[in-house]
Design a protein around this motif. Sequence first.
Motif, PDB file in Angstrom:
ATOM      1  N   LEU A 418       0.963  -1.179  -0.231  1.00  0.00           N
ATOM      2  CA  LEU A 418       0.015  -0.096  -0.146  1.00  0.00           C
ATOM      3  C   LEU A 418       0.739   1.351   0.090  1.00  0.00           C
ATOM      4  N   ARG A 419       1.849   1.146   0.523  1.00  0.00           N
ATOM      5  CA  ARG A 419       2.974   2.260   0.542  1.00  0.00           C
ATOM      6  C   ARG A 419       3.996   2.425  -0.755  1.00  0.00           C
ATOM      7  N   ARG A 420       3.581   1.356  -1.665  1.00  0.00           N
ATOM      8  CA  ARG A 420       4.277   1.152  -2.999  1.00  0.00           C
ATOM      9  C   ARG A 420       5.680   0.773  -2.735  1.00  0.00           C
ATOM     10  N   ARG A 421       5.777  -0.177  -1.956  1.00  0.00           N
ATOM     11  CA  ARG A 421       7.232  -0.486  -1.237  1.00  0.00           C
ATOM     12  C   ARG A 421       7.637  -1.951  -1.544  1.00  0.00           C
ATOM     13  N   ALA A 422       6.485  -2.838  -1.938  1.00  0.00           N
ATOM     14  CA  ALA A 422       6.776  -4.109  -1.787  1.00  0.00           C
ATOM     15  C   ALA A 422       6.988  -4.665  -3.088  1.00  0.00           C
ATOM     16  N   ALA A 423       7.984  -5.867  -3.056  1.00  0.00           N
ATOM     17  CA  ALA A 423       8.340  -6.771  -4.263  1.00  0.00           C
ATOM     18  C   ALA A 423       8.286  -7.940  -3.709  1.00  0.00           C
ATOM     19  N   TYR A 424       7.857  -8.999  -4.435  1.00  0.00           N
ATOM     20  CA  TYR A 424       7.679 -10.423  -4.143  1.00  0.00           C
ATOM     21  C   TYR A 424       8.474 -11.478  -4.935  1.00  0.00           C
ATOM     22  N   ILE A 431       9.297 -26.958  -8.320  1.00  0.00           N
ATOM     23  CA  ILE A 431       8.034 -26.832  -7.780  1.00  0.00           C
ATOM     24  C   ILE A 431       7.034 -28.004  -8.165  1.00  0.00           C
ATOM     25  N   VAL A 432       6.327 -28.723  -7.314  1.00  0.00           N
ATOM     26  CA  VAL A 432       5.681 -30.129  -7.429  1.00  0.00           C
ATOM     27  C   VAL A 432       4.345 -29.640  -7.915  1.00  0.00           C
ATOM     28  N   LEU A 433       4.088 -29.772  -9.004  1.00  0.00           N
ATOM     29  CA  LEU A 433       2.570 -29.451  -9.461  1.00  0.00           C
ATOM     30  C   LEU A 433       1.532 -30.425  -9.181  1.00  0.00           C
ATOM     31  N   ASP A 434       1.363 -30.782  -8.045  1.00  0.00           N
ATOM     32  CA  ASP A 434       0.307 -31.556  -7.736  1.00  0.00           C
ATOM     33  C   ASP A 434      -0.960 -30.708  -6.837  1.00  0.00           C
ATOM     34  N   ARG A 435      -1.696 -31.525  -6.163  1.00  0.00           N
ATOM     35  CA  ARG A 435      -2.834 -30.619  -5.668  1.00  0.00           C
ATOM     36  C   ARG A 435      -2.531 -29.875  -4.396  1.00  0.00           C
ATOM     37  N   ARG A 436      -1.414 -30.224  -3.795  1.00  0.00           N
ATOM     38  CA  ARG A 436      -0.838 -29.581  -2.567  1.00  0.00           C
ATOM     39  C   ARG A 436      -0.397 -28.289  -3.225  1.00  0.00           C
ATOM     40  N   TYR A 437       0.021 -28.138  -4.256  1.00  0.00           N
ATOM     41  CA  TYR A 437       0.463 -26.593  -4.748  1.00  0.00           C
ATOM     42  C   TYR A 437      -0.849 -25.483  -4.907  1.00  0.00           C
ATOM     43  N   LEU A 438      -1.971 -26.064  -5.164  1.00  0.00           N
ATOM     44  CA  LEU A 438      -3.163 -25.325  -4.982  1.00  0.00           C
ATOM     45  C   LEU A 438      -3.334 -24.503  -3.972  1.00  0.00           C
ATOM     46  N   GLY A 439      -2.846 -25.080  -2.855  1.00  0.00           N
ATOM     47  CA  GLY A 439      -2.957 -24.126  -1.458  1.00  0.00           C
ATOM     48  C   GLY A 439      -1.890 -22.996  -1.563  1.00  0.00           C
ATOM     49  N   ILE A 440      -0.867 -23.357  -2.134  1.00  0.00           N
ATOM     50  CA  ILE A 440       0.128 -22.331  -2.162  1.00  0.00           C
ATOM     51  C   ILE A 440      -0.270 -21.227  -3.161  1.00  0.00           C
ATOM     52  N   ALA A 441      -0.869 -21.623  -4.110  1.00  0.00           N
ATOM     53  CA  ALA A 441      -1.240 -20.657  -5.224  1.00  0.00           C
ATOM     54  C   ALA A 441      -2.643 -19.846  -4.877  1.00  0.00           C
ATOM     55  N   ALA A 442      -3.315 -20.505  -3.766  1.00  0.00           N
ATOM     56  CA  ALA A 442      -4.266 -19.634  -3.494  1.00  0.00           C
ATOM     57  C   ALA A 442      -4.181 -18.480  -2.532  1.00  0.00           C
ATOM     58  N   TRP A 443      -2.810 -18.357  -2.089  1.00  0.00           N
ATOM     59  CA  TRP A 443      -2.450 -17.010  -1.315  1.00  0.00           C
ATOM     60  C   TRP A 443      -1.477 -16.321  -2.296  1.00  0.00           C
ATOM     61  N   GLN A 444      -0.428 -17.167  -3.116  1.00  0.00           N
ATOM     62  CA  GLN A 444       0.553 -16.341  -3.901  1.00  0.00           C
ATOM     63  C   GLN A 444       0.028 -15.706  -4.896  1.00  0.00           C
ATOM     64  N   ILE A 445      -1.238 -16.052  -5.618  1.00  0.00           N
ATOM     65  CA  ILE A 445      -1.719 -15.187  -6.903  1.00  0.00           C
ATOM     66  C   ILE A 445      -2.195 -14.031  -6.286  1.00  0.00           C
ATOM     67  N   PRO A 446      -3.032 -13.875  -5.298  1.00  0.00           N
ATOM     68  CA  PRO A 446      -3.291 -12.764  -4.858  1.00  0.00           C
ATOM     69  C   PRO A 446      -2.137 -11.631  -4.623  1.00  0.00           C
ATOM     70  N   CYS A 448       0.865 -11.704  -5.801  1.00  0.00           N
ATOM     71  CA  CYS A 448       1.364 -11.255  -6.640  1.00  0.00           C
ATOM     72  C   CYS A 448       0.564 -10.180  -7.356  1.00  0.00           C
ATOM     73  N   GLY A 449      -0.634 -10.172  -7.481  1.00  0.00           N
ATOM     74  CA  GLY A 449      -1.448  -9.324  -8.077  1.00  0.00           C
ATOM     75  C   GLY A 449      -1.384  -8.022  -7.353  1.00  0.00           C
ATOM     76  N   LEU A 450      -1.179  -8.046  -5.940  1.00  0.00           N
ATOM     77  CA  LEU A 450      -1.434  -6.622  -5.213  1.00  0.00           C
ATOM     78  C   LEU A 450      -0.107  -5.943  -5.641  1.00  0.00           C
ATOM     79  N   VAL A 451       0.994  -6.808  -5.345  1.00  0.00           N
ATOM     80  CA  VAL A 451       2.376  -6.117  -5.621  1.00  0.00           C
ATOM     81  C   VAL A 451       2.519  -5.485  -7.018  1.00  0.00           C
ATOM     82  N   ARG A 452       2.013  -6.237  -8.125  1.00  0.00           N
ATOM     83  CA  ARG A 452       2.111  -5.608  -9.500  1.00  0.00           C
ATOM     84  C   ARG A 452       1.072  -4.249  -9.503  1.00  0.00           C
ATOM     85  N   LEU A 453      -0.013  -4.571  -8.883  1.00  0.00           N
ATOM     86  CA  LEU A 453      -0.803  -3.298  -8.929  1.00  0.00           C
ATOM     87  C   LEU A 453      -0.469  -2.008  -8.448  1.00  0.00           C
TER      88      LEU A 453
END
Length: 696
Positions: A418-424, A431-446, A448-453
């Motif tokens: 929010l202070r425009r200081r974050a990078a991720y 990266i093991v692309l199984d169902r467990r990765y979906l749990g990581i993606a659930a918080w990681q995608i938002p 990444c979106g916040l940081v880029r925005l």
Amino acid sequence: MGKTAFRSPFRAHRRVTVLQADRERGGGTRFVHQVVRYAPSEVRHVFFSWPRALWGRYDVFHVHWPEFLLRASTPIRSLAKVPLYLAFVLRLAVTRTPVVRTIHNVVPHHEGLAYEKPLLKLLTSMVRFNVVLNESTPVPPGVPHTLIPHGDYRESFASYPKSDAVDGRLLAFGRIERYKSVDVLLRSFRQVRGEYELRVAGRGEYAVVNELEQLASEDARVTTRFEFLSDADLVREVTSSELVVLPYDEVHNSGVALVSLSLNRPIIARRGPSTELLQQEAGPHWVYLYDGEMTPGSLEQALAALRGDKGVREAEARLVGRDWSNVASRYAEVALTVSDSRKKAATQQYFVNPSGQRDNLGDSVLRRPYLQHLRSQGALHVYTGSDDSYASGLGLETEDVQYRSRGAWLWALARAALRRRAAYAVNAGEIVLDRRYLGIAAWQIPVCGLVRLTGGDVVALGIATRSRPKTPQAVAALRATLALASKVAWRDPLSGVARADSVMPDWAFAIRTTRAPRPRDILAVTFRSDRPPLLPSERDALKALADQLSLGIVVVTQVRRDEQSNSVLAEQLGATLLNWPSDRSHAAHEEHVRELYARTSVVVSDRIHALIIAATEGAVPVGYSTTTDEKIARTFSTVLSRPISASRSAPEGTSLLAKANEVLSSHDDFYEAFLKAPDLISAAVDEVRTDSKWKM
């Protein structure tokens, strides 16, 4: 782990890219090209173009003659440069890119158009650091500066054939311009009596050349060559002369003077603070000075002194600290210094979750250089959880902010965004692309979106995927994550990608050891516990290899879950076992393992990080798998052109012993490749493509 046990190229500095305000060809200057040619690996120089200046990636801008950014062959073309120049200055200001200036001249040799001075003040006011080429150069108050002497040309011209000096031949060479007063030289020479000749060589402006040709035609002793001189031609012209003349109204820094003295030809120049300093350095028999404007008397006096000094002149002129390797290294120090100051002033904070298998030494080893690289970009915020043993291997430093709670880490990330200081930073490694990765993606995608925005970077460097079948939903989640990334580089070319993306070696290759050499009397062995065990014939091959090389066998546990199978293997081989006690941290165990690998001649394993760590400690890595060596082969393909691994499953597979001997026969080539691997990583990270359209 002790911090003196290894050296990473990212510990002191990241690799810095410098944009040089000079063209690569067609008008580029010898001075800048020499700095670029001899630059150390920590600094990468790129040449100027307007697209690169406005949109390219660089850390420092280095300007030599600022006026050339606004000048062109006609006033209309010069005017067309103004909007480009203003956009460029704005980009430098917005990105806070440090500007370094080398002050070659006190004032420009030619007056510019009326608008030039106020526009140039915009750029010169942004200069963070000045470089002067001699002590007589005035410098602006309040701006740090350093002295880096103009480089000589002894090494550059060493390979070209030299000519014998022709008695009585004087030479004026270089770019022929009005301010150099070559016309004054021709008029003065015409009145000098004696067996002398004058040669004028170099490319020049049409009007000036026309006038000089007319003057030269009035004295048969004068010859001219008005064209560009190649290095070979330049060496021949200079060495065939007895004295080089610089008739300039003012000499502040002169490449012509340095070329002449480098080729052991005396010069005559107008007296001034800089030429007096040059005379003190080179010696009075090498630099002759005259006062005021050049006259026939000035020339005759210099020629008389030249004749008198012929028997006492030293074999070569004294030139101190002017070799280009030294000059380029000094410039690299300046670039690194101003880049570091920019980094410290930067507000961007890198958030990273360097999670890995808590019982796997390789997982902490590969992420430590990644964190060191991120630290060179900004402040580091690391989520480690509560496992202090694993965190010990990450090489965290006192200035890093460490979080045990994921919630606290995410909250800090949101506030920084929010202070425009974050990078991720997406976690490095596999990266093991199984169902467990979906749990990581659930918080990681938002995230990444916040940081880029909010204007921050998202980087994913040194990532890999397994070649086995992937869960389609997990593939889609990874694609969505990488679509938001500004920088992506894969650990190998076959990590499940369907297009040729940027590739870099595994981060673990970045670690360089600094241990003292010691005897290598060990054959180290370590194998995965989740694959078929070695056959009796394969164990016999290990024993035969140890006997062949007179080595003792040590079975190493790098992953705690391998401990039981390693104990069995050690008993079967009659070997020593290096285990991993439950109370020993990652850092402490890594030190034990590296100490062993520093005494290891050959390591045989199916674990890629056992092979990499051993290789960075100087051991010969031999990959062997009881299933497939595909993962080893693709991971090492980024640093080696030939394979170091074999497998039992290959239809026409090479036996373990044969593969070991094949790798041993190429040890020197492989060892050189491992030494260069950190530089490959540094270069790959600097040059990685910035593209958000990633395809799986």
